[in-house]
Design a protein around this motif. Sequence first.
Motif, short mmCIF file in Angstrom:
data_model
loop_
_atom_site.label_atom_id
_atom_site.label_comp_id
_atom_site.label_asym_id
_atom_site.label_seq_id
_atom_site.Cartn_x
_atom_site.Cartn_y
_atom_site.Cartn_z
N PHE A 22 0.83 -1.20 0.00
CA PHE A 22 0.00 0.00 0.00
C PHE A 22 0.87 1.26 0.00
O PHE A 22 0.64 2.19 -0.78
N SER A 25 2.54 1.72 -3.36
CA SER A 25 1.60 2.22 -4.36
C SER A 25 1.41 3.72 -4.21
O SER A 25 1.37 4.46 -5.20
N TRP A 171 -3.66 6.86 -9.73
CA TRP A 171 -3.65 6.01 -8.54
C TRP A 171 -4.16 4.60 -8.86
O TRP A 171 -3.56 3.61 -8.46
N LYS A 172 -5.23 4.51 -9.61
CA LYS A 172 -5.78 3.20 -9.96
C LYS A 172 -4.86 2.44 -10.92
O LYS A 172 -4.76 1.21 -10.84
N THR A 174 -1.72 2.31 -10.91
CA THR A 174 -0.57 1.69 -10.26
C THR A 174 -0.76 0.19 -10.10
O THR A 174 0.22 -0.55 -10.01
N SER A 175 -2.01 -0.26 -10.06
CA SER A 175 -2.27 -1.69 -9.88
C SER A 175 -1.79 -2.51 -11.06
O SER A 175 -1.47 -3.70 -10.92
N GLU A 184 3.91 -3.48 -5.60
CA GLU A 184 2.86 -2.57 -5.12
C GLU A 184 1.75 -3.38 -4.47
O GLU A 184 1.92 -4.58 -4.20
N MET A 186 -1.25 -4.67 -5.33
CA MET A 186 -1.83 -5.87 -5.94
C MET A 186 -0.82 -7.02 -5.95
O MET A 186 -1.20 -8.18 -5.75
N ALA A 206 -7.57 -5.17 -0.12
CA ALA A 206 -6.94 -4.41 -1.20
C ALA A 206 -7.96 -3.47 -1.86
O ALA A 206 -7.65 -2.31 -2.16
N THR A 207 -9.18 -3.97 -2.06
CA THR A 207 -10.23 -3.14 -2.63
C THR A 207 -10.53 -1.94 -1.73
O THR A 207 -10.69 -0.81 -2.19
N TYR A 210 -7.72 0.70 -2.13
CA TYR A 210 -7.86 1.50 -3.35
C TYR A 210 -9.06 2.44 -3.24
O TYR A 210 -8.99 3.61 -3.63
N SER A 214 -9.14 6.56 -3.42
CA SER A 214 -9.92 7.10 -4.53
C SER A 214 -11.00 8.05 -4.02
O SER A 214 -11.23 9.12 -4.61
#
Length: 236
Positions: A22, A25, A171-172, A174-175, A184, A186, A206-207, A210, A214
């Motif tokens: 985290f 990321s 940001w998204k 990066t996964s 990172e 994921m 993890a969800t 993120y 977000s």
Amino acid sequence: MPELDFGALAAAPYRDWLLAGFLFSLQLAGLALLAALPLAAAVALLRLAPRRAARAIGSGFVEGIRCVPLLVHLLFWYFGAPELLPEALKTRLYQGGHNVEGGAAWIALTLYAAAYMAEDMRSGLRAVPGGQLDAARALGFSYLAAMRLVLLPQALRIMVPPLISQTLNLWKNTSIATAIGTAELMYQAQRVETGSFRGFETFALATAAYLSVSLLITALSLAFQHRYPPRPAARS
């Protein structure tokens, strides 16, 4: 129905892996944003420059980056670009303990974000009546000075909301860096799932990670728009 156990992930080493992913990321997104903003500003100025050659360079950068998927960029910078390096430098790079995966992800994310941010900046600058640029040039301002002192302060109000949206996309995105082994969130989540066999709990956390960042970025965008609502364009 299987019993959920989030507590199993709170113990070492799973907790440490997820936290490290985290934080990495966040670091990757932050560093890419810091590099992408000035690059995007330079490209936007090229796109609006009076010289055709400068506009062609800016357009080539934007179209060359945006027309290729981010995954391809990541694979190119990790597998392809190092092949152009001298053999001694390539050996030192891969065998010297350097974070090659993170570096490749940073370059790809920076270029990808900059291409989209440049178009948002260009749209914001074009929303300012063109007569103001002509007036500034007539007063003796250079092109760059007119952009910096006259057009840019007015365009910021228009540019910031879409730039914040691009920050959310960054940001998204990066996964996707997990595809080249970047450590990172994921990547670490998959590592935890493999070791703990707690797939639902791992990817639920993890969800949530993120989603929390977000939502914070979205809140910043809404707060800015509430504090600085768009002004109607002045007549040139």
